[in-house]
Design a protein around this motif. Structure first.
Motif, mmCIF file in Angstrom:
data_model
loop_
_atom_site.group_PDB
_atom_site.id
_atom_site.type_symbol
_atom_site.label_atom_id
_atom_site.label_comp_id
_atom_site.label_asym_id
_atom_site.label_seq_id
_atom_site.Cartn_x
_atom_site.Cartn_y
_atom_site.Cartn_z
ATOM 1 N N ALA A 57 0.825 -1.203 0.000
ATOM 2 C CA ALA A 57 0.000 0.000 0.000
ATOM 3 C C ALA A 57 0.860 1.254 0.000
ATOM 4 C CB ALA A 57 -0.913 0.007 1.222
ATOM 5 N N THR A 58 0.271 2.308 -0.534
ATOM 6 C CA THR A 58 0.864 3.633 -0.470
ATOM 7 C C THR A 58 0.098 4.398 0.594
ATOM 8 O OG1 THR A 58 1.477 3.594 -2.800
ATOM 9 C CG2 THR A 58 1.355 5.758 -1.738
ATOM 10 N N PHE A 59 0.801 4.787 1.638
ATOM 11 C CA PHE A 59 0.185 5.521 2.742
ATOM 12 C C PHE A 59 0.473 7.003 2.580
ATOM 13 C CE2 PHE A 59 0.802 1.275 4.359
ATOM 14 C CZ PHE A 59 -0.381 1.037 5.039
ATOM 15 N N LYS A 60 -0.578 7.793 2.660
ATOM 16 C CA LYS A 60 -0.432 9.246 2.671
ATOM 17 C C LYS A 60 -0.876 9.690 4.053
ATOM 18 C CE LYS A 60 -1.006 9.915 -2.243
ATOM 19 N NZ LYS A 60 0.253 10.452 -2.611
ATOM 20 N N GLY A 61 -0.022 10.467 4.690
ATOM 21 C CA GLY A 61 -0.371 10.815 6.053
ATOM 22 C C GLY A 61 0.324 12.046 6.566
ATOM 23 N N ALA A 62 0.192 12.232 7.855
ATOM 24 C CA ALA A 62 0.719 13.406 8.528
ATOM 25 C C ALA A 62 1.546 12.991 9.739
ATOM 26 C CB ALA A 62 -0.424 14.308 8.961
ATOM 27 N N VAL A 63 2.572 13.781 10.001
ATOM 28 C CA VAL A 63 3.431 13.580 11.161
ATOM 29 C C VAL A 63 3.425 14.892 11.948
ATOM 30 C CG1 VAL A 63 5.779 13.083 11.961
ATOM 31 C CG2 VAL A 63 4.911 11.980 9.886
ATOM 32 N N THR A 64 3.153 14.800 13.244
ATOM 33 C CA THR A 64 3.148 16.000 14.076
ATOM 34 C C THR A 64 4.110 15.833 15.252
ATOM 35 O OG1 THR A 64 1.277 15.168 15.368
ATOM 36 C CG2 THR A 64 0.768 16.612 13.503
ATOM 37 N N ALA A 85 -6.178 -0.854 1.769
ATOM 38 C CA ALA A 85 -5.338 -1.615 2.695
ATOM 39 C C ALA A 85 -5.620 -1.278 4.154
ATOM 40 C CB ALA A 85 -3.862 -1.378 2.397
ATOM 41 N N GLY A 86 -6.149 -0.079 4.385
ATOM 42 C CA GLY A 86 -6.451 0.310 5.754
ATOM 43 C C GLY A 86 -5.642 1.510 6.195
ATOM 44 N N PHE A 87 -5.364 1.565 7.481
ATOM 45 C CA PHE A 87 -4.628 2.708 8.018
ATOM 46 C C PHE A 87 -3.576 2.234 9.009
ATOM 47 C CE2 PHE A 87 -7.939 2.014 11.165
ATOM 48 C CZ PHE A 87 -7.270 2.205 12.356
ATOM 49 N N ALA A 111 2.260 1.502 17.937
ATOM 50 C CA ALA A 111 1.700 1.463 16.590
ATOM 51 C C ALA A 111 0.372 0.709 16.586
ATOM 52 C CB ALA A 111 2.678 0.784 15.639
ATOM 53 N N LYS A 112 -0.550 1.160 15.719
ATOM 54 C CA LYS A 112 -1.853 0.511 15.554
ATOM 55 C C LYS A 112 -2.182 0.486 14.066
ATOM 56 C CE LYS A 112 -3.505 2.429 19.868
ATOM 57 N NZ LYS A 112 -4.276 3.468 20.481
ATOM 58 N N VAL A 113 -2.901 -0.534 13.641
ATOM 59 C CA VAL A 113 -3.353 -0.615 12.253
ATOM 60 C C VAL A 113 -4.815 -1.015 12.216
ATOM 61 C CG1 VAL A 113 -1.072 -1.195 11.337
ATOM 62 C CG2 VAL A 113 -2.639 -3.023 11.971
ATOM 63 N N GLY A 114 -5.457 -0.736 11.072
ATOM 64 C CA GLY A 114 -6.848 -1.120 10.878
ATOM 65 C C GLY A 114 -7.098 -1.462 9.425
ATOM 66 N N GLY A 115 -8.256 -1.968 9.119
ATOM 67 C CA GLY A 115 -8.602 -2.351 7.754
ATOM 68 C C GLY A 115 -8.013 -3.710 7.407
ATOM 69 N N LEU A 117 -5.084 -4.522 6.754
ATOM 70 C CA LEU A 117 -3.835 -4.779 7.478
ATOM 71 C C LEU A 117 -4.097 -5.480 8.805
ATOM 72 C CD1 LEU A 117 -1.873 -1.458 6.884
ATOM 73 C CD2 LEU A 117 -1.381 -3.705 5.919
ATOM 74 N N ALA A 118 -5.144 -5.062 9.496
ATOM 75 C CA ALA A 118 -5.448 -5.657 10.799
ATOM 76 C C ALA A 118 -5.844 -7.122 10.665
ATOM 77 C CB ALA A 118 -6.560 -4.870 11.490
ATOM 78 N N GLN A 119 -6.344 -7.515 9.495
ATOM 79 C CA GLN A 119 -6.769 -8.896 9.278
ATOM 80 C C GLN A 119 -5.585 -9.854 9.129
ATOM 81 O OE1 GLN A 119 -9.346 -8.640 5.890
ATOM 82 N NE2 GLN A 119 -10.887 -7.454 6.976
ATOM 83 N N LEU A 120 -4.386 -9.309 8.962
ATOM 84 C CA LEU A 120 -3.200 -10.157 8.806
ATOM 85 C C LEU A 120 -2.822 -10.863 10.108
ATOM 86 C CD1 LEU A 120 -0.953 -7.850 6.610
ATOM 87 C CD2 LEU A 120 -2.216 -9.880 5.883
ATOM 88 N N GLY A 121 -3.284 -10.353 11.208
ATOM 89 C CA GLY A 121 -2.976 -10.972 12.494
ATOM 90 C C GLY A 121 -1.929 -10.187 13.249
ATOM 91 N N SER A 122 -2.048 -10.227 14.558
ATOM 92 C CA SER A 122 -1.172 -9.404 15.408
ATOM 93 C C SER A 122 0.292 -9.824 15.309
ATOM 94 C CB SER A 122 -1.642 -9.438 16.850
ATOM 95 O OG SER A 122 -1.540 -10.743 17.370
ATOM 96 N N ARG A 123 0.561 -11.109 15.082
ATOM 97 C CA ARG A 123 1.957 -11.550 15.015
ATOM 98 C C ARG A 123 2.679 -10.926 13.823
ATOM 99 N NH1 ARG A 123 3.528 -17.803 15.134
ATOM 100 N NH2 ARG A 123 5.077 -17.351 13.581
ATOM 101 N N ILE A 124 2.030 -10.916 12.672
ATOM 102 C CA ILE A 124 2.630 -10.303 11.475
ATOM 103 C C ILE A 124 2.755 -8.800 11.659
ATOM 104 C CG2 ILE A 124 2.245 -9.785 9.029
ATOM 105 C CD1 ILE A 124 1.046 -12.597 8.764
#
Length: 171
Positions: A57-64, A85-87, A111-115, A117-124
């Motif tokens: 995935a290509t993530f577009k985001g912000a850093v503060t 892919a999610g966030f 770190a946290k993910v959703g969508g 990506l979250a379906q891949l499982g916490s170990r991955i």
């Protein structure tokens, strides 16, 4: 996922602090970063391409940046959206400790993910997040500090960089 560690950087604390706030340095250090623009005061926008397991995935985001206490500590928060892919969302508390001509960089990452990506499982996901954090701070350590060959081999070839990126810039 939570992770904490520390790194010794062969640069003085003021130089390490300046590097943490430099968008070009961050672009060099963030794995897969294609673009990083902005200022520490207003925040940065970033484009990062990553592959997590079977999902690319290509993530577009912000850093503060917040809780800035120059040149001692800062909280860095980032959030990116990768379309279908999610966030991904995360942050790091960074503390710099002067140790002679070196700086000890202490960090705590969450770190946290959703969508999808979250379906891949916490170990991955946890493994990937740890790898990303380790890679970022290793890249930061390598780009800011002097190269390890400089200390172990003072007769290093002319092609070997003698100083870290920021040291070359200010000297």
């Amino acid at each position: 996922m939570n992770l904490s560690d520390s790194r010794v950087i062969d640069a003085e604390r003021d130089l390490v602090w300046a590097a943490i706030l430099d968008p070009e340095m961050l672009k060099l250090c963030v794995p897969g970063c294609q673009e990083m623009t902005g200022t520490p005061e207003e925040g940065f926008t970033a484009t990062v391409v990553q592959k997590v397991g079977p999902v690319k995935a290509t993530f577009k985001g912000a850093v503060t940046f917040s809780d800035m206490q120059p040149p001692e500590s800062v909280t860095i928060a980032g959030e990116g959206k990768g379309g279908a892919a999610g966030f991904a969302k995360g942050g790091a508390n960074v503390r710099l400790e002067a140790k002679g001509a070196q700086t000890v960089l202490h960090y705590e990452v969450e770190a946290k993910v959703g969508g999808k990506l979250a379906q891949l499982g916490s170990r991955i996901i946890d493994g990937f997040a740890k790898k990303m954090a380790d890679q970022f701070f290793t890249n930061f350590q390598d780009h800011v500090g002097a190269s390890p060959t400089e200390e172990t081999n003072p007769e290093a070839s002319e092609d070997t960089p003698k100083k870290g990126w920021l040291k070359r810039l200010v000297t």
